[in-house]
Design an enzyme around this catalytic site. Structure first.
Site, short mmCIF file in Angstrom:
data_model
loop_
_atom_site.label_atom_id
_atom_site.label_comp_id
_atom_site.label_asym_id
_atom_site.label_seq_id
_atom_site.Cartn_x
_atom_site.Cartn_y
_atom_site.Cartn_z
N ASP A 87 3.50 -40.84 33.02
CA ASP A 87 4.21 -39.62 33.95
C ASP A 87 5.30 -41.50 34.82
O ASP A 87 5.25 -42.07 35.09
CB ASP A 87 2.89 -40.50 34.82
CG ASP A 87 1.49 -39.10 34.87
OD1 ASP A 87 1.39 -39.35 33.40
OD2 ASP A 87 1.27 -38.75 35.85
N LYS A 134 6.34 -33.56 37.99
CA LYS A 134 5.23 -33.36 38.83
C LYS A 134 5.34 -34.46 40.19
O LYS A 134 6.97 -34.49 40.25
CB LYS A 134 4.39 -34.66 38.31
CG LYS A 134 3.69 -35.50 39.44
CD LYS A 134 2.92 -36.42 38.30
CE LYS A 134 2.17 -37.33 39.41
NZ LYS A 134 1.42 -38.95 38.69
N LYS A 159 2.81 -30.81 37.87
CA LYS A 159 1.02 -31.68 38.08
C LYS A 159 1.33 -31.47 39.45
O LYS A 159 2.87 -31.96 39.99
CB LYS A 159 1.03 -33.05 37.23
CG LYS A 159 -0.45 -33.34 37.57
CD LYS A 159 -0.05 -35.18 37.13
CE LYS A 159 -0.67 -35.83 37.44
NZ LYS A 159 -1.06 -37.37 36.63
#
Length: 245
Positions: A120, A182, A211
């Site tokens: 991430d 995300k 996400k």
């Protein structure tokens, strides 16, 4: 992709959003296993090895999709999750994204060698806001390359962006080969909103996932994000969401 092409693509997508965007209202199945949508997360600076052990134990017992930690904890997480279906996720360039690309690449390579399954990464937010789209693209693309065939999720920090900047960030991440976009780090001025998730999903389409992360503490919060188009949820409240706390 050069800056001219990125700017052209971003402009086209902004026009498409202005002309045809409608909020996403996804229908969910009645037999939803919420745990399999959750990245069970602990990114606090004061997280201790004992806290990481508890995180991994909870993930093993409840079959969360992954455990998400800062990279220093990855060797311990890899050991504790050995032989399970729980993925090992690590944050890259966290939480500001304001380190050189080479540093993000090194952290990605180091993490890959220590068992990471997913990465991430935080974009360089200042570069995005300055319109330095080619540099943002390069930053992401080099991390994607360093991760080899593993999943890279690109954190765009929606709370700091205008709508046009959110669209630009999603377009760049998609073009650079990210598997996910995300919403948030959870360390800025705001977290995920259903409105942002829906916009992001509309922009990236079916081939890139979304996400939602930051601020989700209840089952209702999570369901709202899934309906809006989220494919994964990052939260430190996973146990509460699945009714175990």
């Amino acid at each position: 992709m050069d800056k001219f092409m990125l700017e052209k693509t971003i402009k086209e997508v902004i026009e498409r959003v202005n002309q045809s965007y409608e909020p996403i209202n996804r229908k969910l199945s009645g037999e939803l296993n919420l745990a399999r949508y959750i990245d069970h997360t602990l990114l606090k600076p004061d997280a201790t090895p004992e806290m990481i052990k508890t995180l991994c134990m909870e993930a093993r017992e409840n079959n969360f999709f992954s455990v998400c930690v800062n990279s220093c904890h990855l060797p311990l997480v890899t050991k504790l999750l050995e032989g399970t279906d729980v993925a090992r996720a690590v944050v890259i360039g966290f939480p500001l994204g304001a380190v050189p690309t080479d540093v993000k690449v090194y952290e990605t390579e180091w993490s890959l060698n220590h068992g990471a399954d997913e990465f991430d990464m935080v974009i360089n937010i200042g570069y995005l806001k300055a319109g330095l789209y080619d540099l943002v693209f390069e930053d992401i693309a080099k991390v994607v390359k360093a991760a080899k065939d593993k999943v890279v999720k690109v954190i765009i920090e929606t709370a700091l962006l205008t709508e046009a900047e959110k669209i630009a960030a999603c377009v760049i991440a998609k073009e650079a080969g990210a598997a996910f976009v995300k919403t948030s780090t959870g360390f800025s001025s705001g977290g995920a909103t259903a409105e942002d998730v829906s916009l992001m999903k509309f922009v990236v389409g079916d081939n890139v996932k979304v996400k939602a992360s930051g601020g989700m503490r209840t089952r209702e919060d999570m369901i709202r994000m899934l309906i809006a188009g989220a494919d994964r949820i990052g939260t430190s409240s996973g146990m509460k969401i699945i009714g175990k706390k």
